[in-house]
Write an enzyme that holds these catalytic residues in place. Sequence first.
Site, PDB file in Angstrom:
ATOM      1  N   GLU A  26       0.827  -1.201   0.000  1.00  0.00           N
ATOM      2  CA  GLU A  26       0.000   0.000   0.000  1.00  0.00           C
ATOM      3  C   GLU A  26       0.867   1.260   0.000  1.00  0.00           C
ATOM      4  O   GLU A  26       1.960   1.265   0.563  1.00  0.00           O
ATOM      5  CB  GLU A  26      -0.922  -0.011   1.219  1.00  0.00           C
ATOM      6  CG  GLU A  26      -2.122  -0.897   0.987  1.00  0.00           C
ATOM      7  CD  GLU A  26      -2.834  -1.281   2.268  1.00  0.00           C
ATOM      8  OE1 GLU A  26      -4.061  -1.184   2.281  1.00  0.00           O
ATOM      9  OE2 GLU A  26      -2.175  -1.673   3.236  1.00  0.00           O
ATOM     10  N   CYS A  70       3.474   8.466   1.207  1.00  0.00           N
ATOM     11  CA  CYS A  70       3.960   7.579   2.267  1.00  0.00           C
ATOM     12  C   CYS A  70       4.223   6.230   1.595  1.00  0.00           C
ATOM     13  O   CYS A  70       3.291   5.552   1.170  1.00  0.00           O
ATOM     14  CB  CYS A  70       2.870   7.481   3.338  1.00  0.00           C
ATOM     15  SG  CYS A  70       3.267   6.327   4.651  1.00  0.00           S
ATOM     16  N   CYS A 123       6.687  -7.066   7.254  1.00  0.00           N
ATOM     17  CA  CYS A 123       7.769  -6.541   8.098  1.00  0.00           C
ATOM     18  C   CYS A 123       8.110  -7.572   9.170  1.00  0.00           C
ATOM     19  O   CYS A 123       7.222  -8.213   9.716  1.00  0.00           O
ATOM     20  CB  CYS A 123       7.330  -5.230   8.759  1.00  0.00           C
ATOM     21  SG  CYS A 123       8.624  -4.503   9.795  1.00  0.00           S
ATOM     22  N   CYS A 175       6.096  -5.117  15.700  1.00  0.00           N
ATOM     23  CA  CYS A 175       5.611  -4.258  16.789  1.00  0.00           C
ATOM     24  C   CYS A 175       4.145  -4.623  17.059  1.00  0.00           C
ATOM     25  O   CYS A 175       3.387  -4.827  16.104  1.00  0.00           O
ATOM     26  CB  CYS A 175       5.706  -2.792  16.394  1.00  0.00           C
ATOM     27  SG  CYS A 175       7.359  -2.312  15.861  1.00  0.00           S
ATOM     28  N   CYS A 180       1.099  -2.638  15.308  1.00  0.00           N
ATOM     29  CA  CYS A 180       1.126  -2.341  13.871  1.00  0.00           C
ATOM     30  C   CYS A 180       0.554  -3.473  13.021  1.00  0.00           C
ATOM     31  O   CYS A 180       0.942  -4.637  13.172  1.00  0.00           O
ATOM     32  CB  CYS A 180       2.577  -2.071  13.454  1.00  0.00           C
ATOM     33  SG  CYS A 180       2.797  -1.871  11.682  1.00  0.00           S
ATOM     34  N   CYS A 210      -1.409   5.743  10.009  1.00  0.00           N
ATOM     35  CA  CYS A 210      -0.178   5.056  10.452  1.00  0.00           C
ATOM     36  C   CYS A 210      -0.500   3.720  11.095  1.00  0.00           C
ATOM     37  O   CYS A 210      -1.349   3.634  11.974  1.00  0.00           O
ATOM     38  CB  CYS A 210       0.542   5.887  11.510  1.00  0.00           C
ATOM     39  SG  CYS A 210       1.020   7.488  10.940  1.00  0.00           S
TER      40      CYS A 210
HETATM   41  N1  SAH Z   1       8.995   0.529  10.047  1.00  0.00           N
HETATM   42  C1  SAH Z   1       9.195   1.913  10.182  1.00  0.00           C
HETATM   43  C2  SAH Z   1       8.375   2.752   9.233  1.00  0.00           C
HETATM   44  C3  SAH Z   1       6.940   2.366   9.028  1.00  0.00           C
HETATM   45  S1  SAH Z   1       5.801   2.633  10.315  1.00  0.00           S
HETATM   46  C4  SAH Z   1       8.965   2.355  11.602  1.00  0.00           C
HETATM   47  O1  SAH Z   1       8.411   1.579  12.380  1.00  0.00           O
HETATM   48  O2  SAH Z   1       9.373   3.453  11.939  1.00  0.00           O
HETATM   49  C5  SAH Z   1       5.508   4.396  10.321  1.00  0.00           C
HETATM   50  C6  SAH Z   1       5.082   4.945  11.683  1.00  0.00           C
HETATM   51  O3  SAH Z   1       3.753   4.514  12.041  1.00  0.00           O
HETATM   52  C7  SAH Z   1       5.996   4.456  12.811  1.00  0.00           C
HETATM   53  O4  SAH Z   1       6.334   5.483  13.686  1.00  0.00           O
HETATM   54  C8  SAH Z   1       5.123   3.435  13.475  1.00  0.00           C
HETATM   55  O5  SAH Z   1       5.565   3.149  14.744  1.00  0.00           O
HETATM   56  C9  SAH Z   1       3.763   4.088  13.381  1.00  0.00           C
HETATM   57  N2  SAH Z   1       2.659   3.173  13.673  1.00  0.00           N
HETATM   58  C10 SAH Z   1       2.613   1.828  13.485  1.00  0.00           C
HETATM   59  N3  SAH Z   1       1.435   1.335  13.912  1.00  0.00           N
HETATM   60  C11 SAH Z   1       0.711   2.387  14.386  1.00  0.00           C
HETATM   61  C12 SAH Z   1      -0.600   2.530  14.933  1.00  0.00           C
HETATM   62  N4  SAH Z   1      -1.401   1.480  15.084  1.00  0.00           N
HETATM   63  N5  SAH Z   1      -1.003   3.759  15.294  1.00  0.00           N
HETATM   64  C13 SAH Z   1      -0.200   4.840  15.112  1.00  0.00           C
HETATM   65  N6  SAH Z   1       1.027   4.780  14.582  1.00  0.00           N
HETATM   66  C14 SAH Z   1       1.485   3.559  14.211  1.00  0.00           C
HETATM   67 FE1  SF4 Z   2       7.487  -2.922  11.073  1.00  0.00          FE
HETATM   68 FE2  SF4 Z   2       5.166  -1.810  11.724  1.00  0.00          FE
HETATM   69 FE3  SF4 Z   2       7.103  -2.013  13.553  1.00  0.00          FE
HETATM   70 FE4  SF4 Z   2       7.390  -0.266  11.512  1.00  0.00          FE
HETATM   71  S1  SF4 Z   2       5.837  -0.194  13.126  1.00  0.00           S
HETATM   72  S2  SF4 Z   2       8.899  -1.703  12.299  1.00  0.00           S
HETATM   73  S3  SF4 Z   2       6.330  -1.407   9.862  1.00  0.00           S
HETATM   74  S4  SF4 Z   2       6.017  -3.731  12.564  1.00  0.00           S
END
Ligand code: SAH
Ligand code: SF4
Length: 350
Positions: free
Chosen positions: A95, A110, A117, A121, A124, A336
Site C-alpha cells: 500500500e 507515504c 515486516c 511491533c 502495527c 499510520c
Molecule cells: N517501520 C518503520 C516505518 C513504518 S511505520 C517504523 O516503524 O518506523 C511508520 C510509523 O507509524 C511508525 O512510527 C510506526 O511506529 C507508526 N505506527 C505503526 N502502527 C501504528 C498505529 N497502530 N497507530 C499509530 N502509529 C502507528
Molecule cells: Fe514494522 Fe510496523 Fe514495527 Fe514499523 S511499526 S517496524 S512497519 S512492525
Amino acid sequence: MNGTDLKILSGMRLEDIEALTDEMGASKYRANQIHKWIYFKSVSEIDEMTDLSKQFREELKAKAKVSNVKIKAKQVSSDGTIKYLIEYPDGECVETVLMRFDNRANLTACVSSQVGCAVNCVFCATGKRGFIRNLTPVEIIEQVLTIQRDTGLKVTNIVFMGQGEPMLNLKNVLVAMDIFNKDFQIGARRITVSTSGIIPKINEFAALQSQSTLAISLHAPNSKIRRQIMPIDNKYPLEELKKALLNYVKITGNRVTIEYILISGLNDTIQCAKELSVLLKDLKCNINLIPYNPIDNGVWKKPSNNSIMKFKCLLEHSGKKVTVRLERGSDIAAACGQLKGRVDDAKLNH
Ligand code: SAH
Ligand code: SF4
C-alpha cells in the site's frame, strides 16, 4: 520481442534512457524528453509522449513500456487522502498513501519499503503479516509514479512510513532515495526515513551524511515499556539507540524526528512525559506525537484529546518542538500502522 521482454521505463535513470536511445540511433535530447514524460508528466503510455514523432514512438514501443505495476485497488478518504494497493508482476502487493493538507501545497507520498515486516511491533498491522520480501528500488519509486500517473499531480515530499522497515532494506532504500532526489528532483530534506531503531543501519546512514530526515519510532521513555510493544528493543535497547542518535546528530548536524505513539494507559502518563523529557534533553530533536490508531483485534486505545494535549504541554516545557500528527485517512485504514497490503482489505472503487 514479446511483452515480457520489454524494458520498463519507470525507474530508469537518465543514463539508462540515453543508452536505450543510443541503441535506437536517437539523440540524447530524445532521452531527456522521455525522462521528463516519466518523472514529471507521469504518462501511462508511450503514445502520450506527444513531442516524440509517431514513428519514434512505434520504435520505442517495440523495445519498452512505461510500467509493469497495476493499481489493484484505490480508496479515497473523506479528508482527501488516497490509498493505493499496488500489485507487482509477481503478484505481491503493497500500500502507498498520498496525503494532502488543505493549508499546504505539499503532496506527501507515504511509501512502503518491504512486503510485510519482520519487526513485529504489537501495535502495527503490517507487522502481523510477517516479512515477505524486500522491494527493489524501482518497486519503491513505482509507488510514487503510480500516484503521479493516477492523479496527474507531482509529489513533493516522501516519507518511508508505509509498510516495512526501511533500515532492513537500506541498500535498496538508498538507491530509491537517490532516484527521488536526482530524477524526481525532490530535495533530500523533503525525504524522511522512519525506523524502529536498527542501530547498525542508523550508524551506516549517519556515515553517509545524508541531508534527509531520520525519524525514530521511539514510542516509550524506557526499555521496560518499549519491550512490551516493540520486541526489537531486546536486540537494540533504548539506551544504545540513544547513543546512536547522539552520534548521528554529531556526524550529520541534523535534527532527528522522534515519533511517539500515544497509547492510553500505557505510555501517555505524566510520569512518561517527564521521563521522556529527561531522555531527550541532550538530543537535537523534534517530537511528533502520534495518537494510536486502533487496528483489528487490538487491545490498545487512543488517549483522549485532553490527555494528548497534557502530554504535549509537559514535553514542550523541555524546550522541544512538539507536534501532534494529524490523522489522515483512518476511514479507509490508511492511517499510520493500519497498512496491511492485502487485497481483501481494500475495496475497489475506481
Ligand atoms: N517501520 C518503520 C516505518 C513504518 S511505520 C517504523 O516503524 O518506523 C511508520 C510509523 O507509524 C511508525 O512510527 C510506526 O511506529 C507508526 N505506527 C505503526 N502502527 C501504528 C498505529 N497502530 N497507530 C499509530 N502509529 C502507528
Ligand atoms: Fe514494522 Fe510496523 Fe514495527 Fe514499523 S511499526 S517496524 S512497519 S512492525
